[in-house]
Design a protein around this motif. Structure first.
Motif, short mmCIF file in Angstrom:
data_model
loop_
_atom_site.label_atom_id
_atom_site.label_comp_id
_atom_site.label_asym_id
_atom_site.label_seq_id
_atom_site.Cartn_x
_atom_site.Cartn_y
_atom_site.Cartn_z
N ALA A 8 0.84 -1.20 0.00
CA ALA A 8 0.00 0.00 0.00
C ALA A 8 0.87 1.25 0.00
O ALA A 8 0.59 2.21 -0.73
CB ALA A 8 -0.94 0.00 1.20
N ASN A 9 1.94 1.26 0.79
CA ASN A 9 2.84 2.41 0.83
C ASN A 9 3.57 2.61 -0.50
O ASN A 9 3.71 3.74 -0.97
CB ASN A 9 3.85 2.27 1.97
CG ASN A 9 3.24 2.47 3.33
OD1 ASN A 9 2.21 3.12 3.46
ND2 ASN A 9 3.86 1.90 4.34
N THR A 30 2.65 1.63 -3.53
CA THR A 30 1.76 1.93 -4.66
C THR A 30 0.90 3.15 -4.42
O THR A 30 0.30 3.67 -5.37
CB THR A 30 0.84 0.74 -4.96
OG1 THR A 30 0.02 0.47 -3.82
CG2 THR A 30 1.65 -0.50 -5.32
N GLY A 31 0.80 3.60 -3.16
CA GLY A 31 -0.08 4.72 -2.85
C GLY A 31 -1.55 4.36 -3.05
O GLY A 31 -2.37 5.22 -3.33
N THR A 32 -1.85 3.09 -2.89
CA THR A 32 -3.20 2.58 -3.14
C THR A 32 -3.86 2.18 -1.83
O THR A 32 -3.23 1.58 -0.97
CB THR A 32 -3.13 1.34 -4.06
OG1 THR A 32 -2.43 1.69 -5.24
CG2 THR A 32 -4.50 0.83 -4.41
#
Length: 108
Positions: free
Chosen positions: A12-13, A15-17
Motif C-alpha cells: 500500500a505504501n 503503490t499509494g493505493t
C-alpha cells in the motif's frame, strides 16, 4: 499473520493505493497485530442476507442476476431460478460463492 499484514502495508505504501480487505470475522484480529495498521483501519460490518426477509431475498436475486451476466460463459445461465439454493449455499454472504455455482474450475 503479522508478516502478511506488514506485506500488505508495504505494498500500500509503495503503490499509494488504498487496500480493502474483506472476509470472515477472523480478519478483525489483524489491526491489533500492527499499531500503524490498527490506526489506519476501519471495520465495516456488512450483515448477512436472511432468507426469511423479503427485502434481503429481492436484493440477493439482483446480485445473482448481475453475477450471471458477468460469468465467462458462451451463453448466460439462468441462476436466478435457483436463488433459494444459492442463498442457502452462500450462508447469507453478500455474494454467491463461486464453488456453489460450479465456477471453481475458473479460479487460478
Amino acid at each position: 499473520m503479522l508478516h502478511q499484514i506488514n506485506w500488505i502495508k508495504s505494498i500500500a505504501n509503495l503503490t499509494g493505493t488504498v487496500h480493502i480487505l474483506f472476509g470472515t470475522y477472523e480478519l478483525l484480529n489483524c489491526p491489533p497485530l500492527n499499531g500503524q495498521v490498527g490506526r489506519r483501519s476501519e471495520d465495516i460490518h456488512i450483515p448477512r442476507y436472511h432468507a426469511d426477509e423479503a427485502e434481503d431475498v429481492a436484493e440477493f436475486r439482483k446480485i445473482i442476476s448481475t453475477f450471471q451476466r458477468h460469468l465467462p460463459l458462451h451463453s448466460e445461465p439462468n441462476l436466478e431460478q435457483h436463488y433459494e439454493y444459492l442463498l442457502e449455499g452462500s450462508v447469507g454472504q453478500r455474494s454467491p460463492k463461486r464453488d456453489v455455482v460450479g465456477m471453481k474450475q475458473y479460479d487460478s
